[in-house]
Design a protein around this motif. Structure first.
Motif, PDB file in Angstrom:
ATOM      1  N   PHE A  63       3.490  20.864   2.454  1.00  0.00           N
ATOM      2  CA  PHE A  63       2.843  19.876   3.331  1.00  0.00           C
ATOM      3  C   PHE A  63       3.800  19.322   4.389  1.00  0.00           C
ATOM      4  CE2 PHE A  63       0.292  19.411  -0.666  1.00  0.00           C
ATOM      5  CZ  PHE A  63      -0.871  19.944  -0.163  1.00  0.00           C
ATOM      6  N   ASP A  64       5.047  19.835   4.358  1.00  0.00           N
ATOM      7  CA  ASP A  64       6.047  19.386   5.315  1.00  0.00           C
ATOM      8  C   ASP A  64       6.177  17.857   5.319  1.00  0.00           C
ATOM      9  OD1 ASP A  64       8.006  19.826   7.129  1.00  0.00           O
ATOM     10  OD2 ASP A  64       6.679  19.936   8.873  1.00  0.00           O
ATOM     11  N   VAL A  65       6.281  17.302   4.127  1.00  0.00           N
ATOM     12  CA  VAL A  65       6.365  15.839   4.037  1.00  0.00           C
ATOM     13  C   VAL A  65       7.785  15.388   4.401  1.00  0.00           C
ATOM     14  CG1 VAL A  65       4.562  15.688   2.256  1.00  0.00           C
ATOM     15  CG2 VAL A  65       6.971  15.707   1.566  1.00  0.00           C
ATOM     16  N   PRO A  66       7.943  14.204   4.958  1.00  0.00           N
ATOM     17  CA  PRO A  66       9.296  13.715   5.263  1.00  0.00           C
ATOM     18  C   PRO A  66      10.135  13.576   4.000  1.00  0.00           C
ATOM     19  CG  PRO A  66       7.606  12.043   5.792  1.00  0.00           C
ATOM     20  CD  PRO A  66       6.888  13.267   5.325  1.00  0.00           C
ATOM     21  N   ASP A  67      11.462  13.698   4.159  1.00  0.00           N
ATOM     22  CA  ASP A  67      12.377  13.703   3.005  1.00  0.00           C
ATOM     23  C   ASP A  67      12.225  12.483   2.108  1.00  0.00           C
ATOM     24  OD1 ASP A  67      13.393  16.077   3.710  1.00  0.00           O
ATOM     25  OD2 ASP A  67      15.240  15.276   4.613  1.00  0.00           O
ATOM     26  N   GLU A  68      11.849  11.360   2.689  1.00  0.00           N
ATOM     27  CA  GLU A  68      11.809  10.137   1.867  1.00  0.00           C
ATOM     28  C   GLU A  68      10.620  10.129   0.910  1.00  0.00           C
ATOM     29  OE1 GLU A  68      11.649  10.117   5.181  1.00  0.00           O
ATOM     30  OE2 GLU A  68      10.036   8.814   5.917  1.00  0.00           O
ATOM     31  N   LEU A  69       9.683  11.038   1.105  1.00  0.00           N
ATOM     32  CA  LEU A  69       8.522  11.049   0.197  1.00  0.00           C
ATOM     33  C   LEU A  69       8.805  11.877  -1.047  1.00  0.00           C
ATOM     34  CD1 LEU A  69       5.176  11.211   2.187  1.00  0.00           C
ATOM     35  CD2 LEU A  69       6.411   9.236   1.288  1.00  0.00           C
ATOM     36  N   GLN A  76       0.833  -1.209   0.000  1.00  0.00           N
ATOM     37  CA  GLN A  76       0.000   0.000   0.000  1.00  0.00           C
ATOM     38  C   GLN A  76       0.874   1.268   0.000  1.00  0.00           C
ATOM     39  OE1 GLN A  76      -3.337  -0.668   3.003  1.00  0.00           O
ATOM     40  NE2 GLN A  76      -2.134  -2.550   3.290  1.00  0.00           N
ATOM     41  N   PRO A  77       1.638   1.461  -1.098  1.00  0.00           N
ATOM     42  CA  PRO A  77       2.655   2.515  -1.080  1.00  0.00           C
ATOM     43  C   PRO A  77       2.133   3.940  -1.263  1.00  0.00           C
ATOM     44  CG  PRO A  77       2.642   1.435  -3.206  1.00  0.00           C
ATOM     45  CD  PRO A  77       1.638   0.707  -2.364  1.00  0.00           C
ATOM     46  N   TRP A  78       0.845   4.131  -1.508  1.00  0.00           N
ATOM     47  CA  TRP A  78       0.312   5.466  -1.750  1.00  0.00           C
ATOM     48  C   TRP A  78       0.307   6.301  -0.467  1.00  0.00           C
ATOM     49  CZ3 TRP A  78      -2.141   0.971  -3.594  1.00  0.00           C
ATOM     50  CH2 TRP A  78      -2.961   0.300  -2.661  1.00  0.00           C
ATOM     51  N   ARG A  79       0.732   7.543  -0.617  1.00  0.00           N
ATOM     52  CA  ARG A  79       0.661   8.535   0.479  1.00  0.00           C
ATOM     53  C   ARG A  79       0.012   9.782  -0.119  1.00  0.00           C
ATOM     54  NH1 ARG A  79       1.209   4.653   2.719  1.00  0.00           N
ATOM     55  NH2 ARG A  79       2.721   3.998   4.294  1.00  0.00           N
ATOM     56  N   ILE A  80      -1.085  10.215   0.482  1.00  0.00           N
ATOM     57  CA  ILE A  80      -1.927  11.225  -0.169  1.00  0.00           C
ATOM     58  C   ILE A  80      -2.087  12.481   0.702  1.00  0.00           C
ATOM     59  CG2 ILE A  80      -4.256  11.629  -1.141  1.00  0.00           C
ATOM     60  CD1 ILE A  80      -2.728   9.395  -2.636  1.00  0.00           C
ATOM     61  N   ALA A 100     -10.831  23.387 -10.189  1.00  0.00           N
ATOM     62  CA  ALA A 100     -11.510  22.434  -9.290  1.00  0.00           C
ATOM     63  C   ALA A 100     -11.385  22.912  -7.844  1.00  0.00           C
ATOM     64  CB  ALA A 100     -10.897  21.048  -9.432  1.00  0.00           C
ATOM     65  N   PRO A 101     -12.434  22.717  -7.054  1.00  0.00           N
ATOM     66  CA  PRO A 101     -12.371  23.162  -5.661  1.00  0.00           C
ATOM     67  C   PRO A 101     -11.532  22.249  -4.776  1.00  0.00           C
ATOM     68  CG  PRO A 101     -14.499  22.147  -6.121  1.00  0.00           C
ATOM     69  CD  PRO A 101     -13.743  22.190  -7.419  1.00  0.00           C
ATOM     70  N   ALA A 102     -11.205  21.054  -5.278  1.00  0.00           N
ATOM     71  CA  ALA A 102     -10.439  20.108  -4.457  1.00  0.00           C
ATOM     72  C   ALA A 102      -9.351  19.460  -5.298  1.00  0.00           C
ATOM     73  CB  ALA A 102     -11.361  19.035  -3.883  1.00  0.00           C
ATOM     74  N   GLY A 103      -8.376  18.916  -4.613  1.00  0.00           N
ATOM     75  CA  GLY A 103      -7.309  18.223  -5.316  1.00  0.00           C
ATOM     76  C   GLY A 103      -6.555  17.323  -4.363  1.00  0.00           C
ATOM     77  N   LEU A 104      -5.794  16.443  -4.937  1.00  0.00           N
ATOM     78  CA  LEU A 104      -4.929  15.615  -4.077  1.00  0.00           C
ATOM     79  C   LEU A 104      -3.542  15.540  -4.698  1.00  0.00           C
ATOM     80  CD1 LEU A 104      -4.427  12.624  -5.499  1.00  0.00           C
ATOM     81  CD2 LEU A 104      -6.648  12.121  -4.501  1.00  0.00           C
ATOM     82  N   PHE A 105      -2.605  15.186  -3.833  1.00  0.00           N
ATOM     83  CA  PHE A 105      -1.226  14.947  -4.269  1.00  0.00           C
ATOM     84  C   PHE A 105      -0.850  13.547  -3.844  1.00  0.00           C
ATOM     85  CE2 PHE A 105      -1.613  19.492  -3.994  1.00  0.00           C
ATOM     86  CZ  PHE A 105      -0.989  19.906  -5.173  1.00  0.00           C
ATOM     87  N   CYS A 106      -0.258  12.817  -4.773  1.00  0.00           N
ATOM     88  CA  CYS A 106       0.122  11.433  -4.507  1.00  0.00           C
ATOM     89  C   CYS A 106       1.646  11.354  -4.388  1.00  0.00           C
ATOM     90  CB  CYS A 106      -0.392  10.540  -5.629  1.00  0.00           C
ATOM     91  SG  CYS A 106       0.016   8.810  -5.393  1.00  0.00           S
ATOM     92  N   PHE A 107       2.089  10.907  -3.239  1.00  0.00           N
ATOM     93  CA  PHE A 107       3.518  10.751  -2.968  1.00  0.00           C
ATOM     94  C   PHE A 107       3.851   9.269  -2.829  1.00  0.00           C
ATOM     95  CE2 PHE A 107       2.410  14.924  -1.350  1.00  0.00           C
ATOM     96  CZ  PHE A 107       3.526  15.719  -1.549  1.00  0.00           C
ATOM     97  N   ILE A 108       5.131   8.971  -2.982  1.00  0.00           N
ATOM     98  CA  ILE A 108       5.602   7.598  -2.767  1.00  0.00           C
ATOM     99  C   ILE A 108       6.990   7.673  -2.137  1.00  0.00           C
ATOM    100  CG2 ILE A 108       6.570   7.424  -5.126  1.00  0.00           C
ATOM    101  CD1 ILE A 108       5.778   4.408  -5.046  1.00  0.00           C
TER     102      ILE A 108
END
Ligand SMILES: Cc1cc2nc3c(=O)[nH]c(=O)nc-3n(C[C@H](O)[C@H](O)[C@H](O)COP(=O)(O)O)c2cc1C
Length: 231
Positions: A190-196, A57-61, A135-143
């Motif tokens: 989004f202050d995501v961790p470096d590995e993303l 389940q590698p998706w990070r959203i 669009a009023p909404a959106g997502l970002f997909c990280f791995i």
């Protein structure tokens, strides 16, 4: 009779799935109608039933909605593109892939009457990507950047499932690799961790049925050209 019952049921369900697959398209102009957070959460939950090798389940959203979308669009506005952390296409794409790519681009600009040599109009249109096409909404997909090709394919399954669920909910989407040229801006935002690592964004909303760009029906290679049957 009893034996026919479940089979008919199955066929009916298949019809609905085909309809959703057929109706899904990349929508590039949205109405301002808000999208409920709960709906997106429910679609993400359901999309997480997608398969992934080893069930990793590698998706990070990261999701933006309403004011958060506006803030993000504002934060990116006017920023020069950075470098994508992965090559979006192979260098010097070859046939038949090159023509496929070229063709859909030409068809898209044609819907809006934007000529091939009108670079300014094409550039201006392309910038709409970074507005989620309204669009009023959106997502970002990280791995996680340590993942390999198979886990990247898992992301595709997750995203397609999500896009079909969107259709079921009366929503539309546009997957967007164009966000990948802002890995630092989006990652820091989004202050995501470096590995993303950022794969793509996706616009989510209700389509503007009157915008010419949404009249685009992209083409597909006939099955005989991409599948080989061995009997
Ligand atoms: C991973 C992915 C990234 C994409 N990135 C963009 C993008 O940045 N901007 C865009 O307008 N379309 C983008 N698209 C949409 C494709 O152009 C579209 O899927 C293709 O032309 C087929 O058309 P359809 O989605 O309407 O069936 C992307 C599609 C995928 C699957």
């Amino acid at each position: 009779m009893a034996a026919n019952g479940p089979r008919r049921e199955l066929q009916r369900d298949n019809m609905e799935l085909r309809e959703a697959i057929d109706r899904r398209m990349s929508v590039r102009a949205f109405a301002p109608t808000p999208v409920a957070d709960g709906l997106i959460k429910d679609m993400l939950t359901q999309a997480s039933r997608s398969p992934s090798g080893g069930n990793v389940q590698p998706w990070r959203i990261h999701v933006v909605n309403g004011a958060a979308t506006e803030q993000l669009v504002e934060a990116v506005h006017g920023k020069p593109a950075e470098e994508s952390e992965y090559p979006i296409y192979p260098e010097k794409l070859w046939e038949p892939y090159r023509s496929n790519r070229f063709r859909v681009g030409e068809m898209m600009y044609e819907t809006m009457g934007i000529q091939r040599d009108d670079k300014a109009a094409r550039y201006a249109w392309f910038a709409n990507n970074q507005k989620f096409f309204g669009a009023p909404a959106g997502l970002f997909c990280f791995i996680d950047r340590r993942m390999n090709h198979p886990q990247w394919s898992d992301l595709g399954m997750f995203l397609q499932t999500f896009m079909l669920l969107a259709i079921e909910a009366g929503l539309d989407t546009c997957p967007q690799e164009s966000w990948s040229v802002y890995p630092k801006t989006i990652g820091n935002y989004f202050d995501v961790p470096d590995e993303l690592m950022l794969f793509c964004g996706m616009a989510i909303g209700y389509r503007d049925p009157d915008h010419p760009v949404n009249s685009l029906r992209s083409e597909r290679t006939p099955v005989e050209e991409f599948a080989t049957f061995h009997r």
